[in-house]
Design a protein around this motif. Structure first.
Motif, mmCIF file in Angstrom:
data_model
loop_
_atom_site.group_PDB
_atom_site.id
_atom_site.type_symbol
_atom_site.label_atom_id
_atom_site.label_comp_id
_atom_site.label_asym_id
_atom_site.label_seq_id
_atom_site.Cartn_x
_atom_site.Cartn_y
_atom_site.Cartn_z
ATOM 1 N N ARG A 27 40.760 43.847 40.950
ATOM 2 C CA ARG A 27 40.522 42.525 39.898
ATOM 3 C C ARG A 27 40.588 42.888 38.349
ATOM 4 N N ALA A 28 39.895 44.309 38.057
ATOM 5 C CA ALA A 28 39.950 44.783 36.664
ATOM 6 C C ALA A 28 41.413 45.139 36.188
ATOM 7 N N ARG A 29 42.088 45.636 36.945
ATOM 8 C CA ARG A 29 43.399 45.923 36.515
ATOM 9 C C ARG A 29 44.400 44.399 36.350
ATOM 10 N N ASP A 30 44.215 43.763 37.347
ATOM 11 C CA ASP A 30 44.745 42.206 37.072
ATOM 12 C C ASP A 30 44.351 41.295 35.795
ATOM 13 N N HIS A 31 43.199 41.856 35.352
ATOM 14 C CA HIS A 31 42.728 41.170 34.064
ATOM 15 C C HIS A 31 42.847 42.228 32.764
ATOM 16 N N GLU A 47 41.590 44.695 32.301
ATOM 17 C CA GLU A 47 40.565 45.367 31.945
ATOM 18 C C GLU A 47 40.330 46.958 32.416
#
Length: 217
Positions: free
Chosen positions: A106-110, A112
């Protein structure tokens, strides 16, 4: 001087214990009445002993082969159990790390996933990859209920078969073992539209009277 004169009551007896009669050349009978075996007949008596030894050797060889087969099967069973225990232990550890991998995704998708955190996440993903963990599930994959878990369902004219149109959570597997099924949104072909249109057309035809029968005029 005779033996009687010397005080002996009987004369000494000389016995011939030779097994072969020097006059006839044949074997003499023993005290029991059975003729003693000649030197050339000894091989006949040893034949049963040799046969018994051969049978005993074959029996011991069969026992040894059976024990060897049982030991080989035991080693294979122990090796299978050892591999199964190792795989179970690795699967248990990786299952606990799946939420962490979800957070990294999720951090990669956003956008971050930067700096030192990016390097740590890459090292972690490489480590679990060496243990055999692989991620699966992509938009457009055919829906397979054995590896996908459908959370959303819809119809679409753009697909010709049940298709994963969205990946809500990726799936993970070790070799052929599914650790977690991919959670997806599924779309099916809109096959119900054509029957509805056909039924609607039939109703309109009956309303204007064109299908009530042939014109009497």
């Amino acid at each position: 001087m005779s033996p009687r004169e010397n005080g002996f009551e009987e004369e000494p007896v000389i016995r011939d214990n030779r097994k072969i009669d020097p006059e006839t050349g044949k074997a003499r009978e023993s005290d029991g009445g059975a003729p003693e075996a000649a030197p050339g007949d000894q091989g006949v008596e040893t034949a049963p002993a040799e046969g018994s030894a051969t049978g005993l050797l074959a029996e011991r060889t069969a026992d040894l082969q059976r024990l060897q087969a049982e030991f080989s099967n035991y080693r294979k069973r122990v090796e299978r159990d050892r591999i199964a225990v190792r795989e179970q232990a690795v699967a248990s550890v990786l299952t606990e790390l799946l939420p962490v991998l979800d957070d990294i995704g999720r951090a990669r998708d956003h956008g971050e996933l930067t700096g030192g955190f990016a390097k740590v996440s890459e090292s972690l993903e490489a480590a679990v990859g060496k243990l055999g963990l692989t991620v699966y599930g992509a938009k457009g994959d055919p829906f397979d209920p054995t590896v996908h878990e459908a959370l959303l369902h819809s119809y679409s004219a753009e697909v010709s078969e049940p298709t994963c149109v969205e990946i809500l959570q990726p799936g993970y597997r070790i070799n052929d073992r599914i650790l977690r099924a991919a959670r997806v949104a599924v779309a099916e072909p809109s096959e119900e539209a054509a029957p509805e249109q056909t039924a609607a057309g039939s109703g309109e035809s009956g309303a204007d009277g064109s299908s009530d029968g042939p014109d009497e005029n």
